[in-house]
Enzyme design. Structure first.
Site, short mmCIF file in Angstrom:
data_model
loop_
_atom_site.label_atom_id
_atom_site.label_comp_id
_atom_site.label_asym_id
_atom_site.label_seq_id
_atom_site.Cartn_x
_atom_site.Cartn_y
_atom_site.Cartn_z
CG PHE A 177 -0.22 0.05 2.54
CD1 PHE A 177 0.05 1.25 3.18
CD2 PHE A 177 0.18 -1.14 3.15
CE1 PHE A 177 0.71 1.28 4.39
CE2 PHE A 177 0.85 -1.11 4.38
CZ PHE A 177 1.11 0.10 5.00
CB CYS A 178 1.79 3.86 -1.67
SG CYS A 178 0.85 3.67 -3.20
CB THR A 179 0.03 8.43 -0.09
OG1 THR A 179 1.18 8.38 0.75
CG2 THR A 179 -0.90 9.54 0.38
N GLY A 181 -1.90 5.13 -4.16
CA GLY A 181 -1.99 3.96 -5.04
C GLY A 181 -0.94 3.90 -6.13
CB ILE A 206 -3.42 5.46 2.85
CG1 ILE A 206 -2.29 4.42 2.93
CG2 ILE A 206 -3.91 5.83 4.25
CD1 ILE A 206 -0.95 5.01 3.33
#
Length: 310
Positions: A177-179, A181, A206
């Site tokens: 996951f990341c901020t 996508g 997120i």
């Protein structure tokens, strides 16, 4: 909260052969609609976070979606009371998110998207290796329960971290996951190329998880770092209580602000002993400009053209 300002994070991996020619008309569109922030253009697509009025953001999105290649551009929104950006910029790049590995192309190979509503079930599986693909200072602010922190200072370090710590023959299921996508698109494409079989990533990142998953069901711990003047947002997408050191860009909390090494706009406990004299002088000059503008009740001096307003 008045929610007068819309903050829009958007990206799309798509081949833009004419990305060089797109810069000026895109910049003109942003200026026309009073949109601030930065958009990156590259052969592989578009990425960035911008802010403006509801009408301004809608105008920019309409312009982008008028291009058939961008009609389904990924788009997430949050809101704030004050403009979180000072400038309007469109930058030309080699990559819209820099991994630095030739041949990694999410347009051709990408991991399995997981909707926010299904994310909790996936990462609760004990067989799943959960990796936070963001930088170390972002992870320190908040992350998902059980996530591995690669402790990387930049995304360029991610490939070497994976090679050093994980084995495709042992780690059969990987979730990332990341901020917003976008990093995970590149990261999942890279890991599939390295032989990892089942690679999943949180669709929309997120921020989309915050939008769609009720706070009482959340497996997120802490705040989420965002790349604008809000610094962090909570699960309800309201602005967090962190500031940011303008010298090193590290997020700082209440304890950091009490440190004898904290000087507003100049240094913080994370950088006070590593700053070059040139950087320190520049930070001091910048802070003086900000304080002078504030004392005179003028707009923030960064990104404001006083001559144009004369």
């Amino acid at each position: 909260m008045s929610q007068a300002i819309v903050v829009a994070a958007l990206y799309k991996f798509v081949t833009l052969e004419d990305y060089l020619e797109l810069r000026e008309p895109l910049l003109a569109c942003m200026n026309q609609h009073g949109v601030k922030g930065t958009l990156l253009l590259a052969l592989e697509g578009i990425n960035g976070t911008v802010s403006g009025s509801r009408e301004g953001i809608d105008g920019l999105l309409a312009w982008l979606r008028n291009d058939p290649r961008l009609v389904d551009i990924d788009h997430k929104e949050s809101y704030c009371d004050e403009q979180p950006f000072y400038r309007t910029k469109v930058k030309l790049k080699k990559e819209i998110v820099t991994l630095g590995v030739p041949g990694v192309d999410p347009n051709h190979t990408v991991g399995t998207y997981v909707e926010p509503k299904d994310w909790n079930a996936l990462i609760s599986d004990p067989e799943v290796l959960l990796i936070d693909t963001r930088n170390d200072y972002e992870v320190a602010i908040g992350t998902f329960q059980g996530a591995v922190d690669p402790k990387t200072e930049s995304f360029r370090e991610f490939p070497e971290y994976i090679k050093a710590h994980f084995d495709p023959s042992k780690h059969k299921k990987v979730a990332m996951f990341c901020t917003g996508g976008i990093r995970c698109e590149k990261a999942s494409s890279y890991m599939l190329g390295e032989g990892f079989e089942a690679v999943y990533h949180l669709k929309g990142g997120i921020l989309k998880y915050f939008e769609e998953v009720p706070q009482e069901d959340s497996l997120w711990q802490g705040d989420c770092f965002v790349f604008d003047n809000r610094v962090t947002v909570r699960h309800d997408l309201s602005e967090g209580e962190y500031d940011q050191c303008h010298a090193c860009r590290h997020p700082i909390d209440a304890a950091d602000r009490e440190s004898p090494h904290y000087s507003p706009g100049v240094s913080c406990p994370h950088c006070w002993d590593t700053l070059s004299e040139k950087t320190r002088r520049s930070a001091i000059d910048r802070q003086k400009q900000i304080e002078l503008a504030k004392a005179r009740n003028l707009p923030h001096p960064i990104g404001f053209n006083y001559k144009a307003e004369a």
